[in-house]
Design an enzyme around this catalytic site. Sequence first.
Site, mmCIF file in Angstrom:
data_model
loop_
_atom_site.group_PDB
_atom_site.id
_atom_site.type_symbol
_atom_site.label_atom_id
_atom_site.label_comp_id
_atom_site.label_asym_id
_atom_site.label_seq_id
_atom_site.Cartn_x
_atom_site.Cartn_y
_atom_site.Cartn_z
ATOM 1 N N GLU A 115 -2.575 -3.838 8.579
ATOM 2 C CA GLU A 115 -2.752 -5.364 9.170
ATOM 3 C C GLU A 115 -1.445 -5.827 9.756
ATOM 4 O O GLU A 115 -0.307 -5.571 9.564
ATOM 5 C CB GLU A 115 -3.044 -6.149 8.256
ATOM 6 C CG GLU A 115 -4.402 -6.045 7.180
ATOM 7 C CD GLU A 115 -4.347 -6.878 6.026
ATOM 8 O OE1 GLU A 115 -3.358 -7.638 5.612
ATOM 9 O OE2 GLU A 115 -5.442 -6.618 5.300
ATOM 10 N N CYS A 128 3.926 -11.074 11.783
ATOM 11 C CA CYS A 128 4.202 -10.472 10.275
ATOM 12 C C CYS A 128 3.707 -8.895 10.293
ATOM 13 O O CYS A 128 2.482 -8.643 10.830
ATOM 14 C CB CYS A 128 3.148 -11.266 9.200
ATOM 15 S SG CYS A 128 3.459 -10.346 7.775
ATOM 16 N N CYS A 135 0.878 0.058 -0.638
ATOM 17 C CA CYS A 135 1.995 -0.097 -1.137
ATOM 18 C C CYS A 135 2.516 0.478 -2.431
ATOM 19 O O CYS A 135 1.627 0.412 -3.375
ATOM 20 C CB CYS A 135 2.379 -1.740 -1.238
ATOM 21 S SG CYS A 135 4.236 -2.247 -1.647
ATOM 22 N N CYS A 139 2.509 -4.706 -7.157
ATOM 23 C CA CYS A 139 2.689 -5.996 -7.670
ATOM 24 C C CYS A 139 1.273 -6.617 -7.944
ATOM 25 O O CYS A 139 0.426 -6.520 -7.258
ATOM 26 C CB CYS A 139 3.317 -7.015 -6.775
ATOM 27 S SG CYS A 139 5.111 -6.605 -6.230
ATOM 28 N N CYS A 142 -0.909 -9.079 -5.412
ATOM 29 C CA CYS A 142 -1.032 -8.617 -4.263
ATOM 30 C C CYS A 142 -1.796 -7.998 -3.702
ATOM 31 O O CYS A 142 -2.330 -6.893 -4.492
ATOM 32 C CB CYS A 142 0.337 -7.845 -3.736
ATOM 33 S SG CYS A 142 0.384 -7.218 -1.822
ATOM 34 N N SER A 240 12.073 -10.344 -2.285
ATOM 35 C CA SER A 240 10.882 -10.628 -3.157
ATOM 36 C C SER A 240 10.869 -11.056 -4.367
ATOM 37 O O SER A 240 10.948 -9.984 -5.283
ATOM 38 C CB SER A 240 9.665 -9.689 -2.849
ATOM 39 O OG SER A 240 9.356 -9.367 -1.473
ATOM 40 N N ASN A 316 -1.778 -17.214 -1.949
ATOM 41 C CA ASN A 316 -3.022 -17.000 -1.437
ATOM 42 C C ASN A 316 -3.845 -16.419 -2.316
ATOM 43 O O ASN A 316 -3.745 -15.121 -2.675
ATOM 44 C CB ASN A 316 -2.907 -16.312 0.036
ATOM 45 C CG ASN A 316 -3.073 -17.036 0.923
ATOM 46 O OD1 ASN A 316 -3.926 -18.054 1.075
ATOM 47 N ND2 ASN A 316 -2.477 -16.602 2.262
ATOM 48 N N CYS A 359 -1.396 -10.862 2.424
ATOM 49 C CA CYS A 359 -1.238 -9.343 2.605
ATOM 50 C C CYS A 359 -2.063 -8.670 2.065
ATOM 51 O O CYS A 359 -2.368 -8.641 1.005
ATOM 52 C CB CYS A 359 0.259 -9.066 1.909
ATOM 53 S SG CYS A 359 0.631 -7.419 2.225
#
Length: 381
Positions: A115, A128, A135, A139, A142, A240, A316, A359
């Site tokens: 994305e 972004c 990933c 986390c 996420c 982060s 989010n 994300c």
Amino acid sequence: MQAGKSPGPTVRQTLRRYRKRVSESKPAVLSLSAADLEAWLIANGAPTYRRRQLSGWIARGAASFEEMHDIPKPLRTALDRQFRLTSLRTVATTQADRGLTSKTLYELDGGHSVEAVVMRYADRSTLCISSQAGCPIGCPFCATGKFPFGRNLKAHEIVEQAMDAVRLLAGESRRLTHVVFMGMGEPMANYQAVVESVRHLAGTDLLGISPRRIVVSTSGLIPRIEQLGGEQLPVTLAISLHAARDELRDVLVPINRKYPLEKLITASQGYAEKTGRRVSYEWVLLAGVNDTERDAKELGRLLRRKLAHVNLIPFNPVEDTPYRAPDRAAIRHFKELVESQGLNVTVRDTRGRDADAACGQLHERVMRERTVAQAARVQGA
């Protein structure tokens, strides 16, 4: 059809896969080094200055080789026959914030997807950008980490996201001014490609974006933070952080178990001292988890008298996670608590809540819809 067997591909699906394989056999023009592209030009009877013309057209947002009218027609034809202008294929797009935020899901060669989000402000346009398909950090808050890790992006695939944003913004009489590596993936886990892409984005042949307007984020890969400090690329380093005590950060950012806070802050401030650039510490606010007075005091002790800035990010919401966003009053209160610790603090302007803009969320939705559609086809066959 025999019981237990799934339906075979349709003619249309077979043709689509064939065209895709043929397309992928042509390299993306941005995957070539300057020297390799100039060698190709010479081999095709063209002067090497055509490379600069080609780069100029790409930087201005050209959508095809045919648009490059000051390049001779035979050379445009040869370029189109040998190369792709981009290797990215648009899968889905969404918009939010009355058109100020747009998100695109791209399919990469090989089938993985990533994305990118364009955010428009009065004084700038920010992209972004993603550096990995998926990933590996995991986390728990996420959306990207909910899917299996795919692969690292190549440098040209990262740059192509920026070129697509340039094309989009050019149609609005805007230009891309800032890039943040805060999309899918851990940038420092794809270090060489990220650094190479930053050099391309900053290079005068393409966009000429100042490294000071480029942010590279990391969950805390200390060896790469130290390496980045020696690259003579004064990008903004964003950590982060999300927690100021190891006990909590071990849960929210699992790589903390390998690179704990004390060593991470030492490495980050080492970067600040080498570059003269203030480090941004990112803090996704999770209601009842890391937005308490205790968290604010711990953050103050961790960063006080450091060359640092704290960026608070309202969460989010992501499906199938136990976390929720604090309300506005709680966000404001936590900001005041952190400021009382003597730290510089801002609250990020959260964009795209109605556009799957956190994300990995658009990727998650599209993959879920594909799974449901595929199951329906199998069931109905």
